[in-house]
Design a protein around this motif. Structure first.
Motif, PDB file in Angstrom:
ATOM      1  N   LEU A 222       0.811  -1.210   0.000  1.00 13.82           N
ATOM      2  CA  LEU A 222       0.000   0.000   0.000  1.00 13.82           C
ATOM      3  C   LEU A 222       0.845   1.261   0.000  1.00 13.82           C
ATOM      4  O   LEU A 222       2.018   1.267   0.382  1.00 13.82           O
ATOM      5  CB  LEU A 222      -0.916   0.002   1.229  1.00 13.82           C
ATOM      6  CG  LEU A 222      -2.005  -1.076   1.201  1.00 13.82           C
ATOM      7  CD1 LEU A 222      -2.542  -1.325   2.587  1.00 13.82           C
ATOM      8  CD2 LEU A 222      -3.117  -0.651   0.266  1.00 13.82           C
ATOM      9  N   SER A 223       0.195   2.337  -0.403  1.00 15.38           N
ATOM     10  CA  SER A 223       0.811   3.657  -0.378  1.00 15.38           C
ATOM     11  C   SER A 223       1.081   4.083   1.056  1.00 15.38           C
ATOM     12  O   SER A 223       0.436   3.610   1.997  1.00 15.38           O
ATOM     13  CB  SER A 223      -0.122   4.665  -1.057  1.00 15.38           C
ATOM     14  OG  SER A 223       0.328   5.980  -0.847  1.00 15.38           O
ATOM     15  N   HIS A 224       2.031   4.979   1.239  1.00 13.83           N
ATOM     16  CA  HIS A 224       2.319   5.540   2.556  1.00 13.83           C
ATOM     17  C   HIS A 224       1.537   6.829   2.772  1.00 13.83           C
ATOM     18  O   HIS A 224       1.758   7.524   3.774  1.00 13.83           O
ATOM     19  CB  HIS A 224       3.810   5.807   2.705  1.00 13.83           C
ATOM     20  CG  HIS A 224       4.648   4.560   2.642  1.00 13.83           C
ATOM     21  ND1 HIS A 224       5.972   4.533   3.034  1.00 13.83           N
ATOM     22  CD2 HIS A 224       4.358   3.289   2.245  1.00 13.83           C
ATOM     23  CE1 HIS A 224       6.453   3.313   2.863  1.00 13.83           C
ATOM     24  NE2 HIS A 224       5.497   2.548   2.376  1.00 13.83           N
ATOM     25  N   VAL A 225       0.633   7.126   1.857  1.00 16.12           N
ATOM     26  CA  VAL A 225      -0.173   8.352   1.910  1.00 16.12           C
ATOM     27  C   VAL A 225      -1.632   7.959   2.062  1.00 16.12           C
ATOM     28  O   VAL A 225      -2.082   6.936   1.520  1.00 16.12           O
ATOM     29  CB  VAL A 225       0.024   9.193   0.628  1.00 16.12           C
ATOM     30  CG1 VAL A 225      -0.882  10.426   0.648  1.00 16.12           C
ATOM     31  CG2 VAL A 225       1.487   9.602   0.486  1.00 16.12           C
ATOM     32  N   GLY A 226      -2.387   8.756   2.827  1.00 17.99           N
ATOM     33  CA  GLY A 226      -3.794   8.442   3.015  1.00 17.99           C
ATOM     34  C   GLY A 226      -4.601   9.640   3.474  1.00 17.99           C
ATOM     35  O   GLY A 226      -4.133  10.785   3.445  1.00 17.99           O
ATOM     36  N   THR A 227      -5.817   9.357   3.934  1.00 22.19           N
ATOM     37  CA  THR A 227      -6.779  10.385   4.307  1.00 22.19           C
ATOM     38  C   THR A 227      -7.269  10.155   5.731  1.00 22.19           C
ATOM     39  O   THR A 227      -7.599   9.021   6.096  1.00 22.19           O
ATOM     40  CB  THR A 227      -7.985  10.363   3.348  1.00 22.19           C
ATOM     41  OG1 THR A 227      -7.521  10.578   2.016  1.00 22.19           O
ATOM     42  CG2 THR A 227      -9.005  11.427   3.713  1.00 22.19           C
ATOM     43  N   VAL A 228      -7.322  11.224   6.529  1.00 25.44           N
ATOM     44  CA  VAL A 228      -7.885  11.132   7.870  1.00 25.44           C
ATOM     45  C   VAL A 228      -9.399  10.969   7.754  1.00 25.44           C
ATOM     46  O   VAL A 228     -10.075  11.803   7.159  1.00 25.44           O
ATOM     47  CB  VAL A 228      -7.551  12.377   8.704  1.00 25.44           C
ATOM     48  CG1 VAL A 228      -8.302  12.347  10.038  1.00 25.44           C
ATOM     49  CG2 VAL A 228      -6.049  12.479   8.943  1.00 25.44           C
ATOM     50  N   THR A 229      -9.921   9.863   8.308  1.00 23.06           N
ATOM     51  CA  THR A 229     -11.374   9.668   8.256  1.00 23.06           C
ATOM     52  C   THR A 229     -12.040  10.142   9.547  1.00 23.06           C
ATOM     53  O   THR A 229     -13.019  10.882   9.520  1.00 23.06           O
ATOM     54  CB  THR A 229     -11.714   8.188   8.019  1.00 23.06           C
ATOM     55  OG1 THR A 229     -11.137   7.393   9.065  1.00 23.06           O
ATOM     56  CG2 THR A 229     -11.174   7.719   6.677  1.00 23.06           C
ATOM     57  N   THR A 230     -11.542   9.715  10.680  1.00 20.53           N
ATOM     58  CA  THR A 230     -12.025  10.195  11.975  1.00 20.53           C
ATOM     59  C   THR A 230     -10.816  10.394  12.875  1.00 20.53           C
ATOM     60  O   THR A 230      -9.744   9.830  12.631  1.00 20.53           O
ATOM     61  CB  THR A 230     -12.993   9.202  12.641  1.00 20.53           C
ATOM     62  OG1 THR A 230     -12.323   7.948  12.819  1.00 20.53           O
ATOM     63  CG2 THR A 230     -14.240   8.988  11.796  1.00 20.53           C
ATOM     64  N   PHE A 231     -11.003  11.161  13.958  1.00 21.70           N
ATOM     65  CA  PHE A 231      -9.867  11.412  14.842  1.00 21.70           C
ATOM     66  C   PHE A 231     -10.352  11.798  16.231  1.00 21.70           C
ATOM     67  O   PHE A 231     -11.532  12.135  16.441  1.00 21.70           O
ATOM     68  CB  PHE A 231      -8.961  12.510  14.270  1.00 21.70           C
ATOM     69  CG  PHE A 231      -9.605  13.869  14.189  1.00 21.70           C
ATOM     70  CD1 PHE A 231      -9.479  14.789  15.223  1.00 21.70           C
ATOM     71  CD2 PHE A 231     -10.346  14.232  13.067  1.00 21.70           C
ATOM     72  CE1 PHE A 231     -10.074  16.027  15.147  1.00 21.70           C
ATOM     73  CE2 PHE A 231     -10.939  15.483  12.975  1.00 21.70           C
ATOM     74  CZ  PHE A 231     -10.810  16.389  14.021  1.00 21.70           C
ATOM     75  N   LEU A 253      -7.021   6.304   6.267  1.00 23.27           N
ATOM     76  CA  LEU A 253      -7.349   5.386   5.178  1.00 23.27           C
ATOM     77  C   LEU A 253      -6.267   5.522   4.109  1.00 23.27           C
ATOM     78  O   LEU A 253      -6.232   6.498   3.357  1.00 23.27           O
ATOM     79  CB  LEU A 253      -8.720   5.725   4.590  1.00 23.27           C
ATOM     80  CG  LEU A 253      -9.219   4.803   3.482  1.00 23.27           C
ATOM     81  CD1 LEU A 253      -9.472   3.399   4.016  1.00 23.27           C
ATOM     82  CD2 LEU A 253     -10.483   5.378   2.830  1.00 23.27           C
ATOM     83  N   LEU A 254      -5.352   4.551   4.083  1.00 26.71           N
ATOM     84  CA  LEU A 254      -4.273   4.599   3.106  1.00 26.71           C
ATOM     85  C   LEU A 254      -4.827   4.447   1.698  1.00 26.71           C
ATOM     86  O   LEU A 254      -5.801   3.703   1.478  1.00 26.71           O
ATOM     87  CB  LEU A 254      -3.251   3.492   3.390  1.00 26.71           C
ATOM     88  CG  LEU A 254      -2.516   3.582   4.741  1.00 26.71           C
ATOM     89  CD1 LEU A 254      -1.645   2.343   4.941  1.00 26.71           C
ATOM     90  CD2 LEU A 254      -1.661   4.850   4.818  1.00 26.71           C
ATOM     91  N   ASP A 255      -4.216   5.115   0.752  1.00 24.08           N
ATOM     92  CA  ASP A 255      -4.650   4.996  -0.639  1.00 24.08           C
ATOM     93  C   ASP A 255      -4.551   3.532  -1.073  1.00 24.08           C
ATOM     94  O   ASP A 255      -3.506   2.893  -0.928  1.00 24.08           O
ATOM     95  CB  ASP A 255      -3.769   5.859  -1.544  1.00 24.08           C
ATOM     96  CG  ASP A 255      -3.949   7.356  -1.283  1.00 24.08           C
ATOM     97  OD1 ASP A 255      -4.878   7.723  -0.524  1.00 24.08           O
ATOM     98  OD2 ASP A 255      -3.158   8.150  -1.818  1.00 24.08           O
ATOM     99  N   GLY A 256      -5.655   3.003  -1.573  1.00 26.52           N
ATOM    100  CA  GLY A 256      -5.693   1.618  -2.014  1.00 26.52           C
ATOM    101  C   GLY A 256      -6.230   0.662  -0.975  1.00 26.52           C
ATOM    102  O   GLY A 256      -6.439  -0.518  -1.277  1.00 26.52           O
TER     103      GLY A 256
END
Length: 316
Positions: A222-231, A253-256
């Motif tokens: 998987l990518s080392h980049v992603g999106t914050v979904t909840t925190f 949520l990591l890309d992919g």
């Protein structure tokens, strides 16, 4: 197949509680080399004193100072002591009825072998040199008839608070899928597995898709980049905390991937972290890596525009 990874794990914390007037009186007595019992409604004396009478359910308010001698009513031999027990060598645990009491007290008896203890045996307390107001302030030994006398120690305020270390040691064996994930981290890779039916990618890998119940054998890097979904913003300090609050723990949520990974968000004020923020993994120096998710120090903002809500809403 590569062998699975295993590691010892310890979960520990200090359990702190107020003693209240009854237990506090008992522990204060131990600190001052006095065994204190509580008189119940039917006239019996209980050691240790309960906070409430087990028959009448009324609060126990009458206390009795007792001698530090008693009689073994039953016992068991501890041939292999474990950490935290009174001795590092074999000893006995016994139910001891203190002279003047009507209920037995479970405590340690310092004897050399099972041949040196028996039901009906007379015992006497041996007090610790330094006492803190704890059941560990004394152990029992065979009563030789002549009291040795308790070591002198200043009293002080009544015991109103106790701190008890609690520790659980166990050995964790990772599954083959988890082992692969951790080995990937040791190589600087984040690995997941794809379900052959629904095509969802799970990280860390599950071994089987929780939706379809089929094995997830296909490995995906998987990518080392992603999106914050909840925190969550952590504002409360606690024992052992490595980062000064406030700081953010988030699901990324990591890309992919189709399931979010929990980690820290740093390098940005806590109040600026938001859902949809794009972040990247920040790895520790290579010489600090092991087979652990802690190889990734934290996630930090990439500077990209926030992701559209529609792109991650189904993963909340």
């Amino acid at each position: 197949m590569s062998r699975t990874l295993q590691a010892p794990v310890t979960v520990a914390f200090d359990y702190t509680r107020s003693t209240g007037p009854v237990i506090g009186r008992f522990l204060t007595g131990l600190r001052d080399t006095t065994i204190v019992g509580g008189r119940l409604g039917d006239g019996r004396v209980a050691v240790p004193p309960p906070e409430f009478d087990p028959v009448s359910h009324q609060a126990v308010t009458e206390f009795v100072e007792l001698p530090d001698t008693g009689t073994v009513t039953s016992w068991t031999w501890v041939s292999e002591p474990v950490a935290g027990q009174p001795f590092e060598r074999p000893f006995a645990y016994a139910l001891i009825t203190i002279d003047g009491a009507d209920t037995p007290w479970l405590h340690a008896v310092d004897v050399a072998s099972p041949d040196d203890i028996e039901t009906g045996m007379r015992v006497r307390a041996r007090w610790a040199e330094e006492r803190t107001g704890s059941v560990t302030d004394l152990v029992f030994e065979a009563d030789g008839g002549d009291p040795a006398g308790a070591p002198a120690q200043a009293g002080g305020e009544d015991v109103s608070m106790v701190v008890t270390p609690v520790s659980l040691d166990y050995h964790y064996a990772a599954s083959p899928e988890e082992s692969s994930f951790f080995r990937g981290l040791a190589e600087g890779r984040i690995l997941g597995q794809r379900c052959p039916k629904c095509r969802k990618v799970y990280v860390p890998p599950r071994g089987a898709c929780p939706t379809d119940g089929v094995p997830t054998a296909e490995e995906i890097e998987l990518s080392h980049v992603g999106t914050v979904t909840t925190f969550c913003v952590v504002n409360v300090p606690f024992l052992g905390q490595k980062i000064k609050p406030p700081y953010v723990s988030a699901y990324v949520l990591l890309d992919g991937a189709d399931i979010a990974l929990q980690h820290l968000i740093l390098e940005i004020p806590a109040e600026e972290v938001r859902m949809g923020m794009r972040v990247k993994a920040v790895w520790k120096p290579r010489d600090e890596w092991g087979t652990s998710i802690e190889n990734i120090s934290h996630f930090a903002p990439t500077g990209e525009p926030d992701a559209d809500f529609d792109s991650y809403k189904h993963h909340l």
